[in-house]
Design an enzyme around this catalytic site. Sequence first.
Site, PDB file in Angstrom:
ATOM      1  N   CYS A  33       0.822  -1.201   0.000  1.00  0.00           N
ATOM      2  CA  CYS A  33       0.000   0.000   0.000  1.00  0.00           C
ATOM      3  C   CYS A  33       0.855   1.249   0.000  1.00  0.00           C
ATOM      4  O   CYS A  33       0.343   2.368  -0.045  1.00  0.00           O
ATOM      5  CB  CYS A  33      -0.906   0.032   1.217  1.00  0.00           C
ATOM      6  SG  CYS A  33      -1.890  -1.446   1.334  1.00  0.00           S
ATOM      7  N   CYS A 107      -2.917   8.215   6.503  1.00  0.00           N
ATOM      8  CA  CYS A 107      -1.537   8.300   6.989  1.00  0.00           C
ATOM      9  C   CYS A 107      -1.507   8.711   8.458  1.00  0.00           C
ATOM     10  O   CYS A 107      -0.663   8.243   9.219  1.00  0.00           O
ATOM     11  CB  CYS A 107      -0.726   9.294   6.169  1.00  0.00           C
ATOM     12  SG  CYS A 107      -0.636   8.895   4.431  1.00  0.00           S
TER      13      CYS A 107
HETATM   14  S1  FES Z   1       1.833   6.599   2.695  1.00  0.00           S
HETATM   15 FE1  FES Z   1       0.561   6.293   0.957  1.00  0.00          FE
HETATM   16  S2  FES Z   1      -0.680   7.994   0.996  1.00  0.00           S
HETATM   17 FE2  FES Z   1       0.599   8.319   2.673  1.00  0.00          FE
END
Ligand code: FES
Lengths: 170, 388
Positions: A33, A107
Site C-alpha cells: 500500500c 496516513c
Molecule cells: S503513505 Fe501512501 S498515501 Fe501516505
Amino acid sequence: MYTDQVMDHFRNPRNKGKLENYSAVGKVGQVVCGDVMWVYIKVGEDDQGREVISDISWETYGCAAAIATSSMVSEMAKGKSLDEAIDITNREVAEGLGGLPPVKMHCSALAADALNEAIYEYLSQNGREIPEVLEQRHQRVAKQMAVLEKRYQSLLQEQGVSDHGTGSSG
Amino acid sequence: MDRVIYLDHSATTPVAPEVLEAMAPYHREHYGNASSLHVYGRKARSAMEESRGAIAERLGVRAEEIVFTSGATEANNLALVGAAYSSAERRHLVTTAIEHHAVLHTARWLEKLGYSVTFVSPDSSGRVDPQAIGEAVQDDTFLVSVMAGNNELGTTQPIEEIGGLCRERGVLFHTDAVQAFGKVPLAMDSVDLLSASAHKLHGPKGVGLLFVRSGVRLTPLFHGGGHEGGRRSGTENVPGIVGLAKATKISFSEQDESAPRLRALRERLIEGVTRVPGSRLNGHRENSLPHIANFSFEAIEGESLVLKLDEEGIAVSTGSACSSPDLEPSHVLVAIGVPPAMVHGSLRVSTGRETTSEDIERFLEILPRAVESLRAYSPFRVGESDVH
Ligand code: FES
Ligand SMILES: Cc1ncc(COP(=O)(O)O)c(C=O)c1O
C-alpha cells in the site's frame, strides 16, 4: 496540497530513526500500500512514579504525509504518560499538522495506530492489563493488517508471482 | 534557489519561444472565427488550413485526414468511442494493459456500455508481443489500440507489425502516439488512426489531433456546427492549431539531431542512476523513446522522493500510489511485474529540448543523497529481499 506544517515536518523530521534500547515497537502498514510505520518507545518513570514515554522514535516508509505524521506523533507523545499517549487520536495528529488532504487521512491513522501498537506491546510484554480502548484498537489494526495482506497476495497473483513469502510486516 | 531543473517532459513541456511567437498574432490581430465570411474569418481559416497542410505533409498523409481536437484525451476518446459507435455488429476491442488512462478508462467505459475488451499484457520490459495481439483479435473486433511509446516507461511497441497484422485481419488500428510524436519515426502507413498532443512537444496545452485515414468512419462525439468535416464540432482553436503546426515542424525537423542527443542523455541517466544501491530500471534499455527513463528504488516511497528532489530544485514524477488520487500504484508498473516492494518507489525522469548534460549530471549528484536521506529512517534496508 500540503500545509506548511506538513512540509516542515517532512523536511525536518523530529525523532527519526531507530531507538537504541527501546522498550517496545509498534508496526503497522504494508509495503504493497506504500506505507509502513514502525514506532519505537522507551518507557521510564516521571517524578510522581508514573510510567511515561521517556523517548520515542520512528522509521517510516511512505509519502510526505506519512513521514510528517510520524514526526508529529512522536512530538506529541514524548514525555506523556502511557495513559495520555493512548488517548492521542488520528484527528489530533492531523490537526497538529494544520490538516491533511482527505485522501491522505489514512496516513495520520497509521501514526496513531503505530504508537498504540507500541504501547500495547509494552503492556503485554510486561504481563500488564490492557485497557479496553487499547485492546479494541489493537483488534482493529490486526484486522486491517489482514486485509492488507490479502491485497498484497492478490497483487502477486495478478502479476503471476507466487513465491514472495508470507507478507508479515517485517 | 537556483534554477529548477525540469525533468518531467512526458507530463508536459514548456512552449518553445518560436511557437509562442507564431501563435501570438492569432490571439491579437487575426482573432476571427474560422467559419466567418469576412476578412477576419478568412485569415483565421487560411492559417488553420495551412497548419493542417503542413502537419499532413510532415506525416506524409492527406490534409483532410487530420482532425484537430482539444488534445489527445479527446483524440483517444474519438478514436475508441467513435469507432465503437460506427460499427454496428462488431462489439470487441483489443488494447493493452499499459495504455494511458485516456485509452484505458475509455475502454473500461465501453465495457460498461456492453462492449467486450481484451487487455493484452506486456512482457517485463513493457513490450507487447504482436502475436498476442493477433491471438486477441476476434471476428467481431472493431478496433485494436496500442500506444506507440509508453508515457511512464518509454518502451516502444512494434507498431508496424501490429498494424500489418490488423490490416490482414481487416481490423482498424489506432495508436496513441502522444509520446512518440516528433521523437521517433512514425509508421503512418501501418495505422488507421493516430493521436497526438501539442503540449508534449513544446506546443500549447489544449490542442491535439487525430489522424483519420480516408474511408474510416467515426461517429462524432461532439455535435454542433459541423466543424472539421462534421467529425468534431466546436469553434476551432486557431492559435492553438497554429502552435501545434509550428511545434510539429520544429520537432520533426530537429528529430534527427534531438533523438540521438536525448538518447545519449538517457544512457547516461541509466548508467548513473542504476549505480545507486537497490535501484533498477523499469522498462527497456534499447526499445525505448529517447526521452523517458523510469527507475525504482528499494526501501523508499516515490512521492516522498519526488518532494525531496523538489526541495533540491529537481522536478520529476512518480508512479507511486501515494501520489495518485485513488491510492493505486501505477497500472503500468504492476503490469510489467515490478516487485511489490519496489512498485511504490518509482521515479520517472523525462528530458526535453532544453535539457542539458549539466542538468543530468546535477540530477545524478543530488539523487543519491535524496535516496539516502529517506532510507536513513525507512524501516527497510536495501538488499533485504522480503521487505514487505
Ligand atoms: S503513505 Fe501512501 S498515501 Fe501516505
Ligand atoms: C500517452 C498519452 N496519451 C494521452 C495523453 C493525454 O493527452 P492530453 O493531455 O493532450 O489530453 C497523454 C498525456 O497526458 C499521454 O502521455
